[in-house]
Design a protein around this motif. Sequence first.
Motif, PDB file in Angstrom:
ATOM      1  N   THR A 208     -56.166  13.866 -15.882  1.00 17.05           N
ATOM      2  CA  THR A 208     -56.545  14.753 -17.176  1.00 17.05           C
ATOM      3  C   THR A 208     -55.570  15.808 -16.211  1.00 17.05           C
ATOM      4  N   ASP A 209     -56.226  16.000 -14.362  1.00 11.09           N
ATOM      5  CA  ASP A 209     -54.516  17.012 -14.201  1.00 11.09           C
ATOM      6  C   ASP A 209     -54.252  16.671 -12.658  1.00 11.09           C
ATOM      7  N   ILE A 210     -53.065  17.187 -12.655  1.00 11.87           N
ATOM      8  CA  ILE A 210     -52.216  16.674 -12.131  1.00 11.87           C
ATOM      9  C   ILE A 210     -51.673  17.989 -10.748  1.00 11.87           C
ATOM     10  N   ILE A 211     -51.317  17.881  -9.393  1.00 14.15           N
ATOM     11  CA  ILE A 211     -51.512  19.090  -9.024  1.00 14.15           C
ATOM     12  C   ILE A 211     -50.235  18.616  -7.856  1.00 14.15           C
ATOM     13  N   VAL A 212     -48.972  19.335  -7.668  1.00 13.80           N
ATOM     14  CA  VAL A 212     -47.971  18.741  -7.026  1.00 13.80           C
ATOM     15  C   VAL A 212     -47.439  20.415  -6.473  1.00 13.80           C
ATOM     16  N   ASN A 213     -47.957  20.037  -4.844  1.00 14.69           N
ATOM     17  CA  ASN A 213     -47.820  20.508  -3.589  1.00 14.69           C
ATOM     18  C   ASN A 213     -46.289  20.636  -2.466  1.00 14.69           C
ATOM     19  N   ILE A 232     -50.394  20.379 -13.507  1.00 20.84           N
ATOM     20  CA  ILE A 232     -50.244  19.295 -14.559  1.00 20.84           C
ATOM     21  C   ILE A 232     -51.383  18.914 -15.292  1.00 20.84           C
ATOM     22  N   HIS A 233     -51.647  19.536 -16.909  1.00 17.99           N
ATOM     23  CA  HIS A 233     -52.843  19.221 -16.910  1.00 17.99           C
ATOM     24  C   HIS A 233     -52.804  18.819 -18.746  1.00 17.99           C
ATOM     25  N   ARG A 234     -53.743  17.900 -18.850  1.00 15.09           N
ATOM     26  CA  ARG A 234     -53.787  16.743 -20.704  1.00 15.09           C
ATOM     27  C   ARG A 234     -55.535  17.340 -21.074  1.00 15.09           C
ATOM     28  N   ASP A 235     -56.498  17.352 -22.098  1.00 17.00           N
ATOM     29  CA  ASP A 235     -57.920  18.081 -22.109  1.00 17.00           C
ATOM     30  C   ASP A 235     -57.906  16.027 -22.254  1.00 17.00           C
ATOM     31  N   LYS A 236     -57.139  15.461 -22.557  1.00 15.52           N
ATOM     32  CA  LYS A 236     -57.261  13.717 -23.176  1.00 15.52           C
ATOM     33  C   LYS A 236     -56.458  12.640 -23.275  1.00 15.52           C
ATOM     34  N   PHE A 237     -56.579  11.493 -23.333  1.00 14.29           N
ATOM     35  CA  PHE A 237     -55.232  10.500 -22.842  1.00 14.29           C
ATOM     36  C   PHE A 237     -54.943  10.438 -24.706  1.00 14.29           C
ATOM     37  N   GLU A 239     -53.365  12.806 -25.754  1.00  9.37           N
ATOM     38  CA  GLU A 239     -52.634  14.290 -25.360  1.00  9.37           C
ATOM     39  C   GLU A 239     -51.684  14.463 -24.753  1.00  9.37           C
ATOM     40  N   ALA A 240     -50.502  14.885 -25.621  1.00  9.42           N
ATOM     41  CA  ALA A 240     -49.060  15.828 -24.238  1.00  9.42           C
ATOM     42  C   ALA A 240     -49.906  16.586 -23.251  1.00  9.42           C
ATOM     43  N   TRP A 241     -48.970  16.508 -21.736  1.00 14.17           N
ATOM     44  CA  TRP A 241     -49.474  17.087 -20.646  1.00 14.17           C
ATOM     45  C   TRP A 241     -48.878  18.533 -20.445  1.00 14.17           C
ATOM     46  N   LYS A 242     -49.920  19.472 -20.466  1.00 15.02           N
ATOM     47  CA  LYS A 242     -49.062  20.819 -20.257  1.00 15.02           C
ATOM     48  C   LYS A 242     -48.977  20.832 -18.707  1.00 15.02           C
ATOM     49  N   ILE A 243     -47.493  21.953 -18.814  1.00 17.24           N
ATOM     50  CA  ILE A 243     -47.824  22.606 -16.979  1.00 17.24           C
ATOM     51  C   ILE A 243     -48.449  23.889 -17.462  1.00 17.24           C
ATOM     52  N   ALA A 244     -48.881  24.627 -16.400  1.00 12.61           N
ATOM     53  CA  ALA A 244     -49.745  25.651 -16.009  1.00 12.61           C
ATOM     54  C   ALA A 244     -48.905  27.010 -15.792  1.00 12.61           C
ATOM     55  N   GLU A 326     -44.022  16.037   4.374  1.00 13.91           N
ATOM     56  CA  GLU A 326     -43.711  16.247   2.999  1.00 13.91           C
ATOM     57  C   GLU A 326     -44.356  16.536   1.503  1.00 13.91           C
ATOM     58  N   GLY A 327     -45.429  17.444   2.187  1.00 14.42           N
ATOM     59  CA  GLY A 327     -46.556  17.641   0.525  1.00 14.42           C
ATOM     60  C   GLY A 327     -47.042  16.975   0.448  1.00 14.42           C
ATOM     61  N   SER A 328     -48.311  17.393  -0.430  1.00  6.85           N
ATOM     62  CA  SER A 328     -49.446  17.045  -0.822  1.00  6.85           C
ATOM     63  C   SER A 328     -49.733  17.427  -2.266  1.00  6.85           C
ATOM     64  N   PHE A 329     -50.455  15.826  -2.654  1.00  2.76           N
ATOM     65  CA  PHE A 329     -50.515  15.467  -3.838  1.00  2.76           C
ATOM     66  C   PHE A 329     -51.823  15.878  -4.991  1.00  2.76           C
TER      67      PHE A 329
END
Length: 380
Positions: A208-213, A232-237, A239-244, A326-329
């Motif tokens: 449901t949520d992905i954060i790229v740092n 990046i978020h979506r309420d359920k499988f 649905e389209a992904w949305k960026i905060a 190289e960042g976090s995920f």
Amino acid sequence: MNKELSRTLIYLGVCAASLALGFFTWSSNKPREIDDYALVGQEFYPDFNNPNDATSLEVTVFDEDKATISDFQVESKDGFWRIPSHFNYPADAKEQLAKTASSIIGIKRAALVSRLESDQVKYAVIDPKLQDPSKLKGRGSRITLKKGSEILADYIIGSAHKDRAGHYYVRSPEEKETYLAQFSVDLSTKFQDWIDTDLLKIEQDKLTDIIVNKYTIDEREGKLTNVDVTEIHRDKFGEAWKIADIDPEVLEVNSEAVKNLVSALVETSILGVRPKPEGLTPDLGVTREAAQNPILMTNIRRDLAEKGFFLTQARENGPLQVIAKEGSFYAATNEGLMYELHFGEVFTGSLKEIETGLLAKSENNEDGKTGEDGAESDES
């Protein structure tokens, strides 16, 4: 008794003594039958007939170019399967070990090739574990199966016979004789074949949520700059992904890029392992004891820096935490699970080097090549 008869008896006695001496000499120098061909056709280890008896495997190979001995080990200890040669990493080894053991049960001596120790180099059946710098040529691969401390089977496998397919020169480490044997060993020393390689076990439809740092690190100060966080978020499988913080009426999310990102996350697999330095907690913090020990802290910082990780404080006087070059995920599921991935230094090298990192720094240049001549390695 006349002289002629006496002389004849003396000749007969001398003849008999000579024959006896000759027979004794021939008998004492005659090769024993067991050292000759008596074992041909027999199994090397006739008592080993149940593959499930094996509780450990060790494979030893010798690299002639580098003159180094390399071991792969897997064993069952205290109810757990582990790989001692790879920092005791947990293994899913029971079925794989039984499969390997089955393939070397019943190997027979098809023919006696040589009884001479001097011929072992020719057939490449010198023990790879041999600690003798004068014998670097002609070493074979050694496979040892045990049940506890009991040896079930132990082979030194040399080169293949050039005219007989599936036949190899083989020797037991306890014997000088070299034999020809037919077999097909189902053996893998690849780390990935003995473990569960699925690192995260994420189910794609539950994400449901992905954060790229992404950020830049001031390595001298151990601080982050140019921080860029994408949520990046979506309420359920389905649905389209949305960026905060982005209005979907103005900007459209690149669905293909997010799809590739999710696939990469789900398919993340283990290639190799390294032990964490002593003094780190499971959540990559620093223990109180380590923080109060300057020597231990120096070792922790050095170990982490070599792999592209650094210690920093998220807030003033706050606890030390590990940050990655190289960042976090981050990823979360609808079941409340949170996953973290921190990306350190890029590493290239041969498969063995990737698995364990056991590589002398002097042999690893910036292009990921190894060896004094810069020969290209089996890069992954």
